[in-house]
Design an enzyme around this catalytic site. Structure first.
Site, PDB file in Angstrom:
ATOM      1  N   CYS B  82       0.830  -1.208   0.000  1.00 17.84           N
ATOM      2  CA  CYS B  82       0.000   0.000   0.000  1.00 17.84           C
ATOM      3  C   CYS B  82       0.867   1.261   0.000  1.00 17.84           C
ATOM      4  O   CYS B  82       1.633   1.459  -0.937  1.00 17.84           O
ATOM      5  CB  CYS B  82      -0.990  -0.034   1.155  1.00 17.84           C
ATOM      6  SG  CYS B  82      -2.323   1.152   0.977  1.00 17.84           S
ATOM      7  N   HIS B 185      -3.712  -4.987  -0.097  1.00 21.35           N
ATOM      8  CA  HIS B 185      -3.237  -5.489   1.195  1.00 21.35           C
ATOM      9  C   HIS B 185      -3.256  -7.018   1.192  1.00 21.35           C
ATOM     10  O   HIS B 185      -4.287  -7.605   1.491  1.00 21.35           O
ATOM     11  CB  HIS B 185      -4.136  -4.979   2.321  1.00 21.35           C
ATOM     12  CG  HIS B 185      -3.961  -3.524   2.591  1.00 21.35           C
ATOM     13  ND1 HIS B 185      -3.046  -3.038   3.490  1.00 21.35           N
ATOM     14  CD2 HIS B 185      -4.571  -2.438   2.060  1.00 21.35           C
ATOM     15  CE1 HIS B 185      -3.104  -1.720   3.508  1.00 21.35           C
ATOM     16  NE2 HIS B 185      -4.029  -1.330   2.654  1.00 21.35           N
ATOM     17  N   GLU B 187      -2.089  -9.003   3.300  1.00 21.57           N
ATOM     18  CA  GLU B 187      -2.341  -9.500   4.662  1.00 21.57           C
ATOM     19  C   GLU B 187      -3.822  -9.453   5.013  1.00 21.57           C
ATOM     20  O   GLU B 187      -4.255 -10.022   6.010  1.00 21.57           O
ATOM     21  CB  GLU B 187      -1.492  -8.712   5.672  1.00 21.57           C
ATOM     22  CG  GLU B 187      -2.005  -7.328   6.065  1.00 21.57           C
ATOM     23  CD  GLU B 187      -1.734  -6.238   5.042  1.00 21.57           C
ATOM     24  OE1 GLU B 187      -1.376  -6.551   3.903  1.00 21.57           O
ATOM     25  OE2 GLU B 187      -1.907  -5.056   5.398  1.00 21.57           O
TER      26      GLU B 187
END
Lengths: 288, 207
Positions: B82, B185, B187
């Site tokens: 990001c 993202h 994650e």
């Protein structure tokens, strides 16, 4: 193409997930951690964790609870409950929140949105509005006092966007826990007024409701709380049904896309022939 | 293998740590110490928030020089996530005009909101891999990733490895030698995200 989101809301009171009805009746459901883990495995697109007592008790949502829920969460987690300043927002990000949602602390003064936008960026600031429909006049409901205010929902949303909100979470109090379906008119009017993503909440009772709000309005997400808690694989089944009408994300290992599902979200029976086929199908286990 | 997540006081580091741990990487550290960073086999540069806040914090911790030295001269693999990816650009227009680390030539510009599309670009979007890469090896075609941003990386297509459509075509993954950046993202992108992180871990081993 950007897919519309199906969002689950964990409404928490005293660190327990509760079922809420009309903003005044609450029934215990279970542990937030277990709900979060199950919803993740069932393919939810995003989670909201909301402590409904925090603001009234003048405290921040339990950080330990946020940390536990975040550790089970592989999708974005938005946290709400008693946030009063940007230091607290920083604390929440440290324990695993991805976005924060503010409601009570911005009703008179939107400074926290402005400061949050400056420090963390607009994209992680969600502003929540509780709306009450009074003869098609949408007024802001103040859950803190339990009374409806004179403020117009749309003017409030515009004010929040200008101050720095990145998303609006619109909660329909009149439909909360009603299982009557979302207020599509409210969603459409609101989408015309602001240029940031809108999440609709309040009233979901069957998968058809989610299809309706996602198809008939420009909202970016449909959120539900109560409805997802009471049957196994609820999210996977709901999303498989919704996907037949509007394309949404279907990346989970639980695929119900081939199953017959009726508009109440009940799974039908496969034909004997198909069942026999499955009997001999070897499933490969994926190791990531 | 030792993985270090660069800690400079911003970003949701815990979620990256959680995701990496889920993949069974036991040796993952969160640090801003020069020694720890230079001993790592690979780095992850997170980032949440405003571009200028991130660059300020990098400078304040003396991390700009340390990281540039490790990444550009020592060729240490790094994954920017990001704003962590956006920091690699020459400059950003977010809230003014700010200088970035300048590792991969490019500019960070605001998403051009056409056709009444809301900005920020929030949600799950399909990515299109434009240049195959070890990092993408485990990704299934048509995978969705979670995005949450108002600005995007504009650069020469030779650095672009994946794009997505949001009104215009956005560059969502970039690569130059040992540097990799993703706008989404991983994650927070469910299993697809884990597959991408596994790809990055495999790439580190190959580097």
């Amino acid at each position: 193409m950007l897919k519309k989101r199906v969002i689950a809301v964990l409404v928490v009171s005293n660190n327990i997930v509760v079922q809420s009805k009309g903003f005044n009746k609450y029934l215990p459901v279970g542990s937030p951690e277990i709900s979060a883990e199950a919803f993740n495995n069932w393919g939810i697109d995003e989670l909201f964790l909301i402590d409904i007592n925090a603001s009234k008790e003048k405290r921040l949502i339990n950080l330990d609870l946020v940390k536990k829920v975040a550790s089970k969460c592989l999708v974005p987690l938005t946290v709400s409950g008693g946030i009063k300043n940007i230091q607290e927002i920083g604390q929440l990000f440290k324990v695993g929140a991805d976005k924060v949602c503010v409601n009570n602390s911005i009703k008179n003064n939107q400074n926290i949105l402005f400061e949050g936008k400056k420090k963390f960026g607009r994209q992680c600031m969600v502003a929540s509005i509780d709306s009450l429909n009074i003869d098609n006049n949408f007024k802001v409901f103040d859950y803190f006092s339990g009374k409806v205010t004179k403020k117009c929902v749309f003017d409030t949303a515009i004010k929040y966007e200008e101050a720095g909100a990145g998303e609006i979470f619109i909660n329909d109090v009149s439909r909360d826990g009603s299982y009557k379906g979302y207020d599509i008119k409210l969603a459409n009017l609101l989408c015309k007024k602001v240029s940031i993503p809108i999440i609709s909440c309040g009233g979901a009772g069957k998968p058809e409701h989610i299809v309706n709000i996602l198809k008939k309005s420009n909202v970016s997400g449909a959120a539900a709380a109560n409805y997802f808690h009471f049957y196994e694989h609820s999210i996977a089944v709901t999303k498989a049904y919704v996907n037949k009408f509007i394309q949404i994300r279907q990346d989970t290992a639980l695929l119900y896309s081939k199953m017959p599902i009726d508009n109440n979200g009940r799974i039908g029976r496969l034909s004997d022939y198909e069942l026999e086929e499955y009997l001999y199908e070897k499933m490969k286990v994926e190791v990531i | 293998m030792k993985l270090v997540i660069v800690d400079y006081g911003v970003g949701n580091i815990l979620s990256i740590e959680n995701a990496v741990k889920r993949l069974g990487v036991s040796s993952v550290e969160v640090s801003r110490e020069k020694k720890v960073l230079s001993e790592a086999n690979g780095l992850i540069l997170p980032g949440v928030g405003a571009f200028s806040t991130c660059t300020d914090k990098l400078k304040k911790n003396g991390l700009s020089e340390i990281l540039t030295n490790l990444v550009i001269f020592k060729k240490k693999p790094i994954l920017g996530i990001c704003v962590g990816m956006q920091l690699m650009a020459n400059s950003s227009k977010e809230g003014g005009e700010f200088k970035g680390l300048g590792w991969i030539p490019g500019k960070v510009l605001r998403i051009n909101a056409k056709k009444n599309l809301p900005v920020p670009h929030v949600g799950w979007n399909e990515i299109r891999v434009t240049k195959p890469h070890e990092v993408f090896k485990k990704i299934v075609i048509g995978s969705h990733f979670y995005f949450d941003h108002s600005y995007h990386y504009s650069c020469n297509t030779k650095f672009v490895t994946a794009t997505c459509k949001y009104g215009e075509t956005l560059n969502v993954a970039i690569n130059y030698k040992n540097i990799f950046g993703v706008q989404f993202h991983p994650e927070k992108s469910d299993l697809a995200g884990l597959r991408l992180i596994r790809g990055y871990l495999n790439w580190i081993k190959a580097c």
